[in-house]
Design a protein around this motif. Structure first.
Motif, mmCIF file in Angstrom:
data_model
loop_
_atom_site.group_PDB
_atom_site.id
_atom_site.type_symbol
_atom_site.label_atom_id
_atom_site.label_comp_id
_atom_site.label_asym_id
_atom_site.label_seq_id
_atom_site.Cartn_x
_atom_site.Cartn_y
_atom_site.Cartn_z
ATOM 1 N N LYS A 127 -1.783 26.991 20.845
ATOM 2 C CA LYS A 127 -1.715 28.362 21.349
ATOM 3 C C LYS A 127 -0.292 28.888 21.430
ATOM 4 O O LYS A 127 -0.013 30.022 21.028
ATOM 5 N N TYR A 128 0.638 28.080 21.923
ATOM 6 C CA TYR A 128 1.982 28.574 22.223
ATOM 7 C C TYR A 128 3.035 28.230 21.177
ATOM 8 O O TYR A 128 4.119 28.809 21.174
ATOM 9 N N ASP A 129 2.741 27.270 20.306
ATOM 10 C CA ASP A 129 3.734 26.867 19.300
ATOM 11 C C ASP A 129 2.996 26.422 18.048
ATOM 12 O O ASP A 129 3.034 25.251 17.663
ATOM 13 N N TYR A 130 2.327 27.382 17.395
ATOM 14 C CA TYR A 130 1.382 27.044 16.319
ATOM 15 C C TYR A 130 2.011 26.242 15.187
ATOM 16 O O TYR A 130 1.397 25.298 14.673
ATOM 17 N N TYR A 131 3.219 26.592 14.783
ATOM 18 C CA TYR A 131 3.797 25.929 13.610
ATOM 19 C C TYR A 131 4.146 24.472 13.892
ATOM 20 O O TYR A 131 4.078 23.625 12.999
ATOM 21 N N ASN A 132 4.514 24.150 15.125
ATOM 22 C CA ASN A 132 4.705 22.740 15.465
ATOM 23 C C ASN A 132 3.367 22.015 15.501
ATOM 24 O O ASN A 132 3.287 20.820 15.186
ATOM 25 N N GLU A 162 6.139 23.297 27.759
ATOM 26 C CA GLU A 162 6.148 23.320 29.225
ATOM 27 C C GLU A 162 7.514 23.707 29.782
ATOM 28 O O GLU A 162 7.619 24.593 30.633
ATOM 29 N N ILE A 163 8.567 23.061 29.308
ATOM 30 C CA ILE A 163 9.875 23.351 29.894
ATOM 31 C C ILE A 163 10.421 24.698 29.416
ATOM 32 O O ILE A 163 11.209 25.334 30.117
ATOM 33 N N ALA A 164 9.967 25.147 28.237
ATOM 34 C CA ALA A 164 10.412 26.451 27.723
ATOM 35 C C ALA A 164 9.805 27.595 28.521
ATOM 36 O O ALA A 164 10.393 28.676 28.617
ATOM 37 N N GLN A 165 8.639 27.367 29.116
ATOM 38 C CA GLN A 165 7.944 28.415 29.852
ATOM 39 C C GLN A 165 8.392 28.538 31.304
ATOM 40 O O GLN A 165 8.047 29.513 31.976
ATOM 41 N N ILE A 166 9.159 27.577 31.772
ATOM 42 C CA ILE A 166 9.532 27.566 33.186
ATOM 43 C C ILE A 166 10.286 28.828 33.595
ATOM 44 O O ILE A 166 9.963 29.460 34.612
ATOM 45 N N ALA A 167 11.286 29.207 32.818
ATOM 46 C CA ALA A 167 12.122 30.365 33.180
ATOM 47 C C ALA A 167 11.319 31.657 33.257
ATOM 48 O O ALA A 167 11.628 32.538 34.065
ATOM 49 N N ASP A 168 10.282 31.777 32.420
ATOM 50 C CA ASP A 168 9.479 33.004 32.384
ATOM 51 C C ASP A 168 8.329 32.996 33.383
ATOM 52 O O ASP A 168 7.710 34.029 33.615
#
Length: 328
Positions: free
Chosen positions: A56-61, A86-92
Motif C-alpha cells: 500500500k505505502y511503498d509499491y515499488y519496493n 513505519e519510521i518514515a510515517q512517524i513525522a507525519d
C-alpha cells in the motif's frame, strides 16, 4: 485516523504502537470490488501483514521483492521495507515532537533488544518479529538500521527545516541509502563499492521523493526546500508556499533535480564495478529515473499533471528489463 495520545513513558507508547500498526494493516487490507461490497481479508501470518503494508505505502519496493532469489531473502526484503515505511510515517503521524521522539526511541530499543538477544516481549509486532528474523538470518549491520532512525529523528528535532543541499543529500544517503545497503546484505553482498552505489541511488530516490511531495506539503504550509537555495534565489518561505513566483520555484526544483540526476547517473555508471547480483537490490532506481524524465518534459513545473503522472507499467517493465540485463 488513529490519533496518538500524550505519553509520559514508553509503556503507553508500546500499547499504542500495537493499535497503530493494526489500524494501518486493516486499512491496507480493505479492497472495494465492483459489487461495492467492502471485504476485509483476515491475515494471520506476520509476513503477510508486512506485505500488505508495503504494497500500500511503498509499491515499488513490494514489486522488487519478487526479484530476490529465495523465500528467506524475499521475506527479509519485505521486513526491511515495512520497517522503512513505519519510521518514515512517524513525522507525519503526529504534530507533537515529543510523541515522534518517543516512537523513534521505541524503534531504537527494538533494534537494541534484537542485537542483544533479548526477547522482544511487549515490543513484539508483526514488523519487529520479521525484522528480528531478517537480522538473524543475514547478520545485518546494526549501524545501518540505527542510522535510518537517527537521521529521521534529527530531522524532526530540526523542525523539518533543511538548511543546505548537502543536508538534504545526507538525509537521503542515511535513510534510503542505508535501506539499500541492508538489502544488499540480504543478498549476501557486503562490499564497499556496492555500498557507495547504494548511497548514490538512495540519495537520488530521496531527492525525487521530496520533489514529488512538494505540492502536497506546500498545501499544508510545509516547505522542505533547503534554506540556502531560497537565499540564492532571493525568495522567502512564505512566497514559496503562496506560489507567488512560479518561475523561481521551477528554477529551485531544477537545481534539486539536477543533483538527483547526478547521483543517479554516477550510481549507474559503476554497475560493472560491483559484485554480481547487486542489481537485484537496486532495481528501484527506475522510479527516480522515470520521474526525472517526466519532470523535465513538464519544464520542472511540479504542479503540472505530466510530472506527477504515475507510469506504473512502464516502471515495472524497466525493472524487468534491468533485472534480466543485470543492470539497475
Amino acid at each position: 485516523m488513529f490519533v496518538l495520545r500524550n505519553f509520559t513513558s514508553l509503556s503507553g507508547l508500546k500499547n499504542t504502537m500495537v493499535g497503530l500498526y493494526k489500524n494501518n494493516v486493516k486499512n491496507a487490507k480493505i479492497k472495494k470490488y465492483q459489487s461495492n461490497k467492502i471485504v476485509l481479508f483476515k491475515k494471520t501470518r506476520t509476513i503477510d501483514d508486512c506485505k500488505e503494508l508495503v504494497r500500500k505505502y511503498d509499491y515499488y519496493n513490494y514489486f522488487t521483492s519478487f526479484f530476490f532469489p529465495t523465500v528467506k531473502q524475499r521475506q527479509s526484503h519485505i521486513a526491511l521495507s515495512a520497517f522503512n515505511v513505519e519510521i518514515a510515517q512517524i513525522a507525519d503521524s503526529t504534530n507533537k515532537i515529543d510523541n515522534a521522539l518517543l516512537r523513534y526511541q521505541f524503534w531504537k530499543e527494538v533494534i537494541d533488544n534484537i542485537y542483544s538477544g533479548k526477547d522482544l516481549g511487549a515490543y513484539r509486532l508483526p514488523i519487529t518479529h520479521e525484522l528480528e528474523k531478517a537480522i538473524k538470518n543475514h547478520e545485518l549491520s546494526k549501524q545501518f538500521l540505527k542510522n535510518m532512525i537517527n537521521e529521521r529523528e534529527k530531522d524532526v528535532k530540526n523542525g523539518g527545516i533543511i538548511r543546505t543541499m548537502s543536508d538534504l543529500e545526507t538525509f537521503g544517503s542515511n535513510t534510503i541509502g542505508n535501506l539499500l545497503r541492508l538489502k544488499l546484505e540480504v543478498l549476501g553482498i557486503k562490499d564497499v563499492e556496492a555500498d557507495h552505489v547504494a548511497s548514490h541511488i538512495g540519495t537520488s530516490m530521496s531527492l525525487v521523493t521530496m520533489i514529488r511531495s512538494l505540492p502536497f506539503l506546500l498545501q499544508k504550509r510545509i516547505c522542505r526546500i533547503p534554506t540556502e537555495l531560497m537565499v540564492q534565489h532571493n525568495v522567502s518561505t512564505e512566497n514559496i508556499i503562496r506560489g507567488t513566483n512560479q518561475e523561481v520555484i521551477e528554477d529551485i526544483v531544477f537545481e534539486i533535480a539536477k543533483v538527483a540526476r547526478a547521483h543517479l547517473v554516477h550510481g549507474k555508471q559503476l554497475h560493472e564495478e560491483i559484485p554480481k547480483d547487486s542489481h537485484k537490490a537496486l532495481l528501484c532506481s527506475s522510479v527516480p529515473f522515470d520521474y526525472l524524465v517526466q519532470l523535465e518534459k513538464a519544464n520542472f513545473n511540479i504542479f503540472d499533471g505530466k510530472a506527477n503522472k504515475q507510469r506504473r507499467l512502464f516502471i515495472q517493465y524497466d525493472m524487468l528489463k534491468n533485472y534480466f540485463t543485470k543492470k539497475y
